[in-house]
Motif scaffolding. Structure first.
Motif, PDB file in Angstrom:
ATOM      1  N   TYR A 228     -43.405   9.260 -10.435  1.00  0.00           N
ATOM      2  CA  TYR A 228     -43.612   8.280 -11.506  1.00  0.00           C
ATOM      3  C   TYR A 228     -42.571   7.184 -11.625  1.00  0.00           C
ATOM      4  CZ  TYR A 228     -47.833  10.169 -13.418  1.00  0.00           C
ATOM      5  OH  TYR A 228     -49.131  10.528 -13.580  1.00  0.00           O
ATOM      6  N   CYS A 229     -41.326   7.443 -11.258  1.00  0.00           N
ATOM      7  CA  CYS A 229     -40.349   6.351 -11.358  1.00  0.00           C
ATOM      8  C   CYS A 229     -39.264   6.559 -10.316  1.00  0.00           C
ATOM      9  CB  CYS A 229     -39.760   6.241 -12.769  1.00  0.00           C
ATOM     10  SG  CYS A 229     -38.518   7.499 -13.128  1.00  0.00           S
ATOM     11  N   GLY A 230     -38.285   5.684 -10.333  1.00  0.00           N
ATOM     12  CA  GLY A 230     -37.272   5.717  -9.287  1.00  0.00           C
ATOM     13  C   GLY A 230     -36.164   6.742  -9.500  1.00  0.00           C
ATOM     14  N   ALA A 323     -41.922   1.289  -7.938  1.00  0.00           N
ATOM     15  CA  ALA A 323     -41.093   2.457  -8.258  1.00  0.00           C
ATOM     16  C   ALA A 323     -41.779   3.752  -7.857  1.00  0.00           C
ATOM     17  CB  ALA A 323     -40.797   2.480  -9.742  1.00  0.00           C
ATOM     18  N   ARG A 324     -43.084   3.723  -7.705  1.00  0.00           N
ATOM     19  CA  ARG A 324     -43.800   4.958  -7.369  1.00  0.00           C
ATOM     20  C   ARG A 324     -43.741   5.269  -5.876  1.00  0.00           C
ATOM     21  NH1 ARG A 324     -49.198   5.301 -11.034  1.00  0.00           N
ATOM     22  NH2 ARG A 324     -48.084   5.420 -12.974  1.00  0.00           N
ATOM     23  N   ILE A 346     -37.574 -10.944  -3.311  1.00  0.00           N
ATOM     24  CA  ILE A 346     -38.099  -9.567  -3.325  1.00  0.00           C
ATOM     25  C   ILE A 346     -37.512  -8.855  -4.526  1.00  0.00           C
ATOM     26  CG2 ILE A 346     -36.284  -8.883  -1.651  1.00  0.00           C
ATOM     27  CD1 ILE A 346     -39.745  -7.231  -1.916  1.00  0.00           C
ATOM     28  N   ASP A 347     -38.345  -8.212  -5.274  1.00  0.00           N
ATOM     29  CA  ASP A 347     -37.889  -7.508  -6.485  1.00  0.00           C
ATOM     30  C   ASP A 347     -38.611  -6.148  -6.571  1.00  0.00           C
ATOM     31  OD1 ASP A 347     -36.485  -7.027  -8.779  1.00  0.00           O
ATOM     32  OD2 ASP A 347     -37.038  -8.907  -9.762  1.00  0.00           O
ATOM     33  N   HIS A 348     -38.247  -5.427  -7.619  1.00  0.00           N
ATOM     34  CA  HIS A 348     -38.728  -4.052  -7.757  1.00  0.00           C
ATOM     35  C   HIS A 348     -39.082  -3.836  -9.224  1.00  0.00           C
ATOM     36  CE1 HIS A 348     -38.172   0.304  -8.235  1.00  0.00           C
ATOM     37  NE2 HIS A 348     -38.459   0.392  -6.960  1.00  0.00           N
ATOM     38  N   CYS A 349     -40.162  -3.139  -9.484  1.00  0.00           N
ATOM     39  CA  CYS A 349     -40.577  -2.994 -10.890  1.00  0.00           C
ATOM     40  C   CYS A 349     -39.641  -2.062 -11.677  1.00  0.00           C
ATOM     41  CB  CYS A 349     -42.010  -2.525 -10.966  1.00  0.00           C
ATOM     42  SG  CYS A 349     -42.245  -0.854 -10.383  1.00  0.00           S
TER      43      CYS A 349
END
Ligand code: FES
Length: 352
Positions: A228-230, A323-324, A346-349
């Protein structure tokens, strides 16, 4: 350091250590029901009683600090007799019907009763039982007061581990009970992390979704990382492999989560089998999403990216990774943006 003798074994422990932890270091197992590793001892269940030479009565190993040159017996005749009595009293207060209990096979009380030969149907103490309060109001957690042994572990878990402060012990003596904000669980401030279920040593707290879906010994246990997340919480999925379905999730006692999970990690495990899942790529054709093969999707995407970059330059591209997905996937997304496209967009949620 403090030197003492436990069951004839010379043991060295740190000053302030309990008999329980000193025995554990020496490979001697003392049973516990109310002890939560890493949290202050409660001395609530009395199953960890041991004999300390010279002491007036039996001592709770979980809350008694080691004393230099003391001699401890963890399974003398007196100790075994006392533990049997504790088990009889615990069993006699509630309605421990193992046949239909969801904790059958996982229950610490059941395991100890078996080990010490204490039968639920042959108890000396036949008095009043705890009031049969069952709270089924919440979507995720069932609380069965008749199986509660008031060990207080759920209260500790809720207050000291989860730090939600929903569960506490109310009233006194035989009327004592664990309550949730003095209302049904669904009306309380519970965030359904399920930490209380994880620490419960009996069937007093269990997952609503797992009811009737298999005994613990019938389920395969698969260790994995929460998707579910990082954060990367470590968990075990209990799988009914005959029907190919996950039945419950427990947290693993390792970093980073040390057994704890959030509501998503613990209860939202049905998605792999959801018929709403998109399992093949799609391209929008004439305003409609149409399922296509991976080859077609990749060719189309590569062609369009090339066209756009040729026309507007690499900075016209921006990627957001997920993140998943795994670290490796996110690394590949970063490499793709920087090395293949030539942009730092480039980015990440970061979370879902
Ligand atoms: Fe020591 Fe419960 S484990 S009193």
């Amino acid at each position: 350091m403090v030197k003492l003798t436990i069951d004839g074994i010379k043991v060295e422990a740190k000053s302030g250590d309990t008999i329980l932890s000193a025995a554990k270091k020496a490979g001697i197992q003392i049973p516990t029901l109310c002890h939560v590793k890493g949290l202050p001892a409660q001395g609530a269940c009395r199953i960890c009683l041991v004999e300390v030479e010279g002491a007036r009565g039996l001592m709770a190993a979980c809350s008694t600090p080691v004393v230099a040159d003391s001699v401890v017996e963890t399974s003398s005749e007196k100790v075994i007799k006392a533990r049997k009595l504790v088990l009889e009293l615990l069993l006699s207060e509630g309605d421990h019907d193992c046949i239909i209990c969801e904790a059958n096979g996982d229950c610490k009380l059941q395991k100890m009763a078996y080990e010490y030969g204490v039968s639920n149907t042959d108890l000396k103490y036949k008095g009043e039982k705890r009031a049969a309060v069952k709270d089924t109001s919440s979507r995720f957690i069932i609380r069965d007061g008749t199986k509660c042994i008031l060990c207080n572990k759920c209260v500790l878990a809720c207050n000291s581990r989860g730090v939600h402060g929903i569960l506490y012990k109310n009233e006194r003596g035989f009327s004592s009970k664990i309550v949730s904000d003095d209302c049904e669980l669904s009306d309380s401030g519970c965030v359904y992390c399920g930490e209380c279920i994880q620490v419960c040593p009996t069937g007093a707290l269990y997952e609503k979704k797992r009811v009737g879906k298999g005994r613990s010994w019938e389920l395969d246990k698969v260790d994995t990382t929460c998707p579910y997340c990082g954060v990367g919480c470590q968990l075990t999925v209990h799988v009914d492999s005959k029907n190919n379905r996950p039945v419950k999730v427990t947290g693993r006692y390792t970093t980073p989560n040390e057994g704890m999970l959030c509501v998503k990690g613990r209860f939202a495990y049905d998605f792999p089998l959801s018929d709403k899942r998109i399992t093949s790529p799609m391209i929008k054709k004439n305003g409609e999403h149409v399922q296509v093969s991976w080859d077609e999707a990749l060719d189309y995407t590569a062609g369009r990216l090339k066209e756009i970059i040729e026309k507007h330059g690499p900075d016209s591209y921006a990627g957001v990774s997920c993140a998943r997905s795994t670290n490796e996937n996110n690394y590949a997304a970063m490499k793709f943006a920087r090395a293949a496209i030539g942009t730092n967009n480039i980015d990440h949620c970061a979370r879902t």
